[in-house]
Design an enzyme around this catalytic site. Sequence first.
Site, PDB file in Angstrom:
ATOM      1  N   HIS A 259       5.079 -30.038 -37.248  1.00 58.76           N
ATOM      2  CA  HIS A 259       4.534 -30.217 -38.604  1.00 58.76           C
ATOM      3  C   HIS A 259       5.407 -31.174 -39.403  1.00 58.76           C
ATOM      4  O   HIS A 259       4.900 -32.097 -40.061  1.00 58.76           O
ATOM      5  CB  HIS A 259       4.450 -28.853 -39.299  1.00 58.76           C
ATOM      6  CG  HIS A 259       4.175 -28.942 -40.769  1.00 58.76           C
ATOM      7  ND1 HIS A 259       2.905 -28.885 -41.303  1.00 58.76           N
ATOM      8  CD2 HIS A 259       5.014 -29.109 -41.840  1.00 58.76           C
ATOM      9  CE1 HIS A 259       2.975 -29.005 -42.620  1.00 58.76           C
ATOM     10  NE2 HIS A 259       4.249 -29.138 -42.970  1.00 58.76           N
ATOM     11  N   GLU A 260       6.729 -30.957 -39.358  1.00 57.06           N
ATOM     12  CA  GLU A 260       7.642 -31.826 -40.115  1.00 57.06           C
ATOM     13  C   GLU A 260       7.632 -33.249 -39.556  1.00 57.06           C
ATOM     14  O   GLU A 260       7.703 -34.223 -40.315  1.00 57.06           O
ATOM     15  CB  GLU A 260       9.062 -31.252 -40.070  1.00 57.06           C
ATOM     16  CG  GLU A 260       9.197 -29.858 -40.653  1.00 57.06           C
ATOM     17  CD  GLU A 260       8.702 -29.769 -42.092  1.00 57.06           C
ATOM     18  OE1 GLU A 260       8.788 -30.779 -42.817  1.00 57.06           O
ATOM     19  OE2 GLU A 260       8.211 -28.687 -42.487  1.00 57.06           O
ATOM     20  N   HIS A 263       4.816 -35.314 -40.944  1.00 58.69           N
ATOM     21  CA  HIS A 263       5.053 -35.988 -42.229  1.00 58.69           C
ATOM     22  C   HIS A 263       5.598 -37.402 -42.010  1.00 58.69           C
ATOM     23  O   HIS A 263       5.229 -38.340 -42.715  1.00 58.69           O
ATOM     24  CB  HIS A 263       6.053 -35.187 -43.079  1.00 58.69           C
ATOM     25  CG  HIS A 263       5.466 -33.952 -43.689  1.00 58.69           C
ATOM     26  ND1 HIS A 263       4.338 -33.979 -44.482  1.00 58.69           N
ATOM     27  CD2 HIS A 263       5.856 -32.645 -43.635  1.00 58.69           C
ATOM     28  CE1 HIS A 263       4.059 -32.755 -44.893  1.00 58.69           C
ATOM     29  NE2 HIS A 263       4.955 -31.926 -44.380  1.00 58.69           N
ATOM     30  N   GLU A 339       0.230 -31.924 -46.601  1.00 56.49           N
ATOM     31  CA  GLU A 339       0.642 -30.782 -45.783  1.00 56.49           C
ATOM     32  C   GLU A 339      -0.434 -30.405 -44.770  1.00 56.49           C
ATOM     33  O   GLU A 339      -0.127 -30.044 -43.632  1.00 56.49           O
ATOM     34  CB  GLU A 339       0.965 -29.581 -46.685  1.00 56.49           C
ATOM     35  CG  GLU A 339       2.176 -29.764 -47.584  1.00 56.49           C
ATOM     36  CD  GLU A 339       3.469 -29.909 -46.810  1.00 56.49           C
ATOM     37  OE1 GLU A 339       3.540 -29.424 -45.658  1.00 56.49           O
ATOM     38  OE2 GLU A 339       4.420 -30.497 -47.354  1.00 56.49           O
ATOM     39  N   ASP A 343      -0.267 -30.266 -40.705  1.00 61.31           N
ATOM     40  CA  ASP A 343      -0.725 -29.133 -39.890  1.00 61.31           C
ATOM     41  C   ASP A 343      -1.641 -29.611 -38.765  1.00 61.31           C
ATOM     42  O   ASP A 343      -1.528 -29.158 -37.613  1.00 61.31           O
ATOM     43  CB  ASP A 343      -1.486 -28.124 -40.765  1.00 61.31           C
ATOM     44  CG  ASP A 343      -0.555 -27.296 -41.640  1.00 61.31           C
ATOM     45  OD1 ASP A 343       0.664 -27.328 -41.416  1.00 61.31           O
ATOM     46  OD2 ASP A 343      -1.069 -26.619 -42.563  1.00 61.31           O
TER      47      ASP A 343
END
Length: 398
Positions: A259-260, A263, A339, A343
């Site tokens: 997930h990070e 970004h 976000e 995901d």
Amino acid sequence: MFYYLYVGSDNTIPTSFEGTAADPKLFMTKEEQILSTDFSRLKNLLFFLSIPVDWMIYLFVLIFGISVYFNRLSKEVTRFFFLQSALYVFLLSLVSSVISFPLSYISRKVSLEYGITSQSFTGWMRDYTISFWVSFIMTALTVWVIYIFMRRNEKRWWFHVWLISIPFTVFLMFIQPVVIDPLYNDFYSLKDKELETKILELADRADIPAEHVYEVNMSEKTNALNAYVTGIGSNLRIVLWDTTLNKLEDEETLFVMAHEIGHYVKHHLYLNVIGSIVLTFFGLYFGSKLFHFMLNRYGERLSIRRHNELASLPVLLLIFSLLSFAASPITNAVSRYHEHEADVYAIEMTQDKEAAIHAFQKLTATGLSEVNPPLLVKWLRYGHPTMLERLVFLETYE
């Protein structure tokens, strides 16, 4: 807000989602569900109290002539404008900290009683003091620049300040991981080398130029879980809280890290910089218009004779705070979209629905988070999708 949080809103999940992965009955005990509701209401109430408290502080120093006194005192102490602005900002920051301290302490006490915070009072005061000085230094520099340009061009100062803010914003993102963050916590290479290899493999698939994964000792301060990718260029860092490592399985941790990484791949770090620059432009423009309007109307009553004297700073800070609060539903909505994109990227990269769902369920239970917060709370506070939205998305993902 008190009525809305405790009477006028409903935080239960819709009946159509009962029995799904988003149903807290499946991953939280009855006691945890009650604590989650109580804790969330208290934290939300404290948040909605803290914002008008800031506004009242600015009004307090203006109405009672404290701002004018600080301005006069700074001129008596030194003739150098940089030192005058630094002294004025220090005095204003001190007053603000003293008045807002009880609310900050109550917020800490609430987190401590509900088992979220584990930090000692001494450690908390250390972080509070560091935050004061970091904020003071940055604010003093910013105020000095603003009033230098305001003295040179009373109408166009906002545009010159905006131009200066662009390299400063980029520079701040560059130095934060290596200069500011280590002031609060100790960072070290991930101890679990097998897990680090798996995370770096994910990073390599995403073309992230990372050689290490950093672990941070957050268990001294909190029981909550988190991970993030921060910084730009050569200072980019992949960071895991040790609480996350202690409470999640490896597969669940890999989803969180994916997930990070999402970004980074989706360029959210750079989009956030661009968004900040654009918001600063409009904030300074509209802020300058309101600033001059308010001083033209109330300046004489407040004993502020010139717009470009330091005594007018609380007016400027009040306006920026109001504009920031007004813009928060928009900035939060953009953040929630980013976000969700992360995901989507994470589940597509890991292809492990079970690990993803369990990771979010553990994040919810450990942090006593609301699965389905009230709508106003979501708009004004949530930079992430609600857990209801995230868990339903993951369960229905194909």
